[in-house]
Design a protein around this motif. Structure first.
Motif, short mmCIF file in Angstrom:
data_model
loop_
_atom_site.label_atom_id
_atom_site.label_comp_id
_atom_site.label_asym_id
_atom_site.label_seq_id
_atom_site.Cartn_x
_atom_site.Cartn_y
_atom_site.Cartn_z
N GLN A 2 -12.82 23.03 44.42
CA GLN A 2 -12.24 21.78 43.94
C GLN A 2 -13.19 21.05 42.99
O GLN A 2 -14.39 21.00 43.22
N LYS A 3 -12.63 20.51 41.91
CA LYS A 3 -13.44 19.76 40.95
C LYS A 3 -13.12 18.27 41.05
O LYS A 3 -12.02 17.88 41.39
N PHE A 4 -14.13 17.46 40.73
CA PHE A 4 -13.99 16.02 40.77
C PHE A 4 -14.41 15.44 39.43
O PHE A 4 -15.11 16.08 38.65
N LEU A 5 -14.02 14.20 39.20
CA LEU A 5 -14.57 13.44 38.09
C LEU A 5 -15.80 12.72 38.63
O LEU A 5 -15.69 11.90 39.56
N LEU A 6 -16.96 13.03 38.10
CA LEU A 6 -18.22 12.47 38.58
C LEU A 6 -18.75 11.44 37.59
O LEU A 6 -18.70 11.65 36.38
N THR A 7 -19.25 10.35 38.11
CA THR A 7 -19.80 9.29 37.29
C THR A 7 -21.26 9.08 37.66
O THR A 7 -21.59 8.95 38.84
N VAL A 8 -22.12 9.04 36.65
CA VAL A 8 -23.55 8.79 36.86
C VAL A 8 -23.90 7.45 36.22
O VAL A 8 -23.96 7.34 35.00
N PRO A 9 -24.10 6.40 37.03
CA PRO A 9 -24.55 5.13 36.46
C PRO A 9 -25.96 5.27 35.91
O PRO A 9 -26.78 6.01 36.45
N THR A 10 -26.23 4.54 34.83
CA THR A 10 -27.56 4.58 34.21
C THR A 10 -28.02 3.16 33.91
O THR A 10 -27.22 2.22 33.88
N MET A 11 -29.30 3.01 33.64
CA MET A 11 -29.79 1.74 33.12
C MET A 11 -29.34 1.64 31.67
O MET A 11 -29.28 2.65 30.95
N LEU A 12 -28.99 0.44 31.25
CA LEU A 12 -28.48 0.24 29.89
C LEU A 12 -29.51 0.72 28.86
O LEU A 12 -30.69 0.39 28.95
N ALA A 55 -32.93 10.67 34.80
CA ALA A 55 -32.65 9.36 34.22
C ALA A 55 -31.48 8.65 34.90
O ALA A 55 -31.39 7.43 34.83
N GLY A 56 -30.57 9.38 35.53
CA GLY A 56 -29.43 8.76 36.19
C GLY A 56 -29.82 8.05 37.47
O GLY A 56 -30.82 8.39 38.11
N GLU A 57 -29.01 7.06 37.88
CA GLU A 57 -29.32 6.27 39.06
C GLU A 57 -28.68 6.81 40.34
O GLU A 57 -29.22 6.66 41.42
N ARG A 58 -27.51 7.40 40.23
CA ARG A 58 -26.84 8.00 41.39
C ARG A 58 -25.66 8.83 40.91
O ARG A 58 -25.32 8.78 39.71
N VAL A 59 -25.05 9.60 41.78
CA VAL A 59 -23.90 10.44 41.43
C VAL A 59 -22.71 10.00 42.28
O VAL A 59 -22.77 10.06 43.51
N LEU A 60 -21.67 9.53 41.61
CA LEU A 60 -20.49 9.00 42.28
C LEU A 60 -19.28 9.87 42.03
O LEU A 60 -19.08 10.36 40.92
N ILE A 61 -18.45 10.07 43.05
CA ILE A 61 -17.16 10.72 42.88
C ILE A 61 -16.14 9.65 42.54
O ILE A 61 -15.96 8.68 43.28
N ASN A 62 -15.50 9.81 41.39
CA ASN A 62 -14.51 8.85 40.92
C ASN A 62 -13.17 9.15 41.57
O ASN A 62 -12.55 10.18 41.31
N LEU A 63 -12.71 8.23 42.44
CA LEU A 63 -11.42 8.42 43.13
C LEU A 63 -10.23 8.04 42.25
O LEU A 63 -9.15 8.60 42.39
N GLY A 64 -10.43 7.08 41.35
CA GLY A 64 -9.33 6.69 40.48
C GLY A 64 -9.47 5.27 39.96
O GLY A 64 -10.27 4.48 40.46
N SER A 65 -8.67 4.95 38.94
CA SER A 65 -8.66 3.61 38.33
C SER A 65 -7.23 3.11 38.27
O SER A 65 -6.28 3.89 38.14
N PHE A 66 -7.09 1.80 38.33
CA PHE A 66 -5.75 1.18 38.26
C PHE A 66 -5.93 -0.31 37.93
O PHE A 66 -7.01 -0.87 38.13
N ARG A 67 -4.84 -0.91 37.44
CA ARG A 67 -4.89 -2.33 37.13
C ARG A 67 -4.84 -3.13 38.42
O ARG A 67 -4.05 -2.85 39.32
N ALA A 68 -5.71 -4.14 38.50
CA ALA A 68 -5.80 -4.95 39.72
C ALA A 68 -6.06 -6.40 39.34
O ALA A 68 -7.20 -6.88 39.39
N ASP A 69 -5.01 -7.10 38.96
CA ASP A 69 -5.15 -8.51 38.62
C ASP A 69 -4.71 -9.43 39.75
O ASP A 69 -4.74 -10.65 39.62
#
Length: 372
Positions: A2-12, A55-69
């Motif tokens: 199984q593959k995931f969308l992975l996000t690596v936060p970084t310092m600006l 250089a990355g700060e952590r490795v996150l599995i992206n579960l999903g995005s949606f509008r949340a107002d």
């Protein structure tokens, strides 16, 4: 697998450094944005990224995005995601995150809503009204930006910048991930000398030595996902074994000095914990008294910034002396990180290139001088 969308936060300012690292690991980046890099990968990629990224700060599995107002939209959007694919019965799932430029600006309220929605989803899957949270940690993170919520599960645990070699440090330490990013931006390699005349706790020199010896930053630490039920431990074991096979120690010219004897002692202890003390030549010395080095190399440093008035004046005098002393290093490029906006004036030379970086929340410039 199984593959995931992975996000690596970084310092600006370090996003491109992390993106290049991910590509060198064999993965294609999907997006490089402010403060984060995303790519697609499987369980093996999770392990490789955690063990190898400098250089990355952590490795996150992206579960999903949606509008949340609205809170209702946040609840329903969260509940619609497949949490049960990752969090087993008994998994602990605390929530943390941030909200910026959004109608939902109360972080505690957002935490409570997300927690409730995940619990509702998992409760329905496992047939329980009250869920035990007595096993592995599945830290949930959220980001709400301009009314769009993105939810993640953190595979890392303790941030990647905490390599484990620096339990003690001097004041205002430089984060390890930023130190490596400076080294990468400077295009330094083991065939050239490196000098840090304001070494403090030794972070730049130690990161350079780890890089030169090809020692993976995460090879001697553990990660949250290693305790997950659906994560085979062999992926992390294999990632560590592969990096150990690639280690290459040998002669390298890395020099680190500081006027503060206590700081140098701390730096030496940190280098010993990192296993690279034999690769770095430490000394207690005022920058003004340094003897020029021969050959090609790079000065990479993080001198005092001078946040208070008198300190600022002292720093400005120091920058003037740096301009004179560094000029004696004819075969060296210079890479100087400071938040002082007038640095070039006191250094008495305009940088060939400036790059905006953040040392924590403090905006700095990396002043780069490439003309030898």
């Amino acid at each position: 697998m199984q593959k995931f969308l992975l996000t690596v936060p970084t310092m600006l300012g370090t996003e491109s450094v992390t993106a290049n690292e991910i590509r060198r690991c064999g993965y294609e980046t999907a997006a490089v944005e402010n403060g984060r890099v995303t790519f697609e990968g499987d369980c093996e990629a999770v392990a490789v990224a955690n063990v190898r990224l400098r250089a990355g700060e952590r490795v996150l599995i992206n579960l999903g995005s949606f509008r949340a107002d609205t809170f209702d939209a946040l609840f329903e959007g969260t509940r619609a995601l497949g949490w049960e694919e990752f969090i087993p019965l008994g998994g602990a799932f605390p929530v943390k995150g941030h909200a910026l430029s959004s109608k939902l600006h109360s972080v505690p309220d957002c935490q409570a809503i997300i927690k409730k929605a995940v619990a509702r989803r998992l409760g329905a899957c496992y047939g329980m009204n009250v869920l035990p949270e007595d096993s592995a940690l599945y830290q949930i993170q959220f980001s709400i930006m301009r009314d769009v919520a993105t939810l993640y599960i953190d595979t890392t645990g303790i941030s990647l910048h905490k390599r484990g070699y620096r339990p003690a440090s001097v004041a205002a330490p430089l984060r390890e991930t930023l130190a490596f990013s400076m080294i990468d931006i400077a295009r330094w390699g083991r065939k050239k000398a490196l000098l840090d005349p304001f070494c403090g706790s030794g972070t730049i020199a130690i990161e350079a030595a780890l890089f030169a010896a090809n020692i993976a930053p995460g090879v001697n630490r553990t990660f949250a996902a290693e305790n997950w039920k659906n994560m085979d431990k062999k992926h992390f074991a294999n990632a560590r074994e592969e990096t150990r096979d690639e280690e290459e120690r040998g002669d390298v010219r890395i020099y680190a000095s500081d006027i503060d004897k206590g700081a140098v002692k701390t730096a030496q202890e940190n280098a010993r914990r990192a296993g690279v003390d034999g690769m770095i030549r430490f000394s207690v010395r005022d920058m003004r008294d340094l003897e020029p080095l021969s050959g090609q190399g790079a000065i990479i440093c993080n001198p005092p910034y001078g946040e208070r008035l008198m300190d600022k004046r002292s720093c400005e005098a120091l920058y003037a002396d740096m301009g004179k002393k560094f000029g004696e290093y004819e075969g060296f490029t210079k890479h100087i990180l400071t938040s002082h906006e007038g640095f070039e004036k006191f250094y008495a030379r305009t940088a060939d290139k400036r790059r905006k970086l953040y040392n924590g929340t403090l905006k700095c410039n990396l002043y780069q001088y490439y003309k030898l």
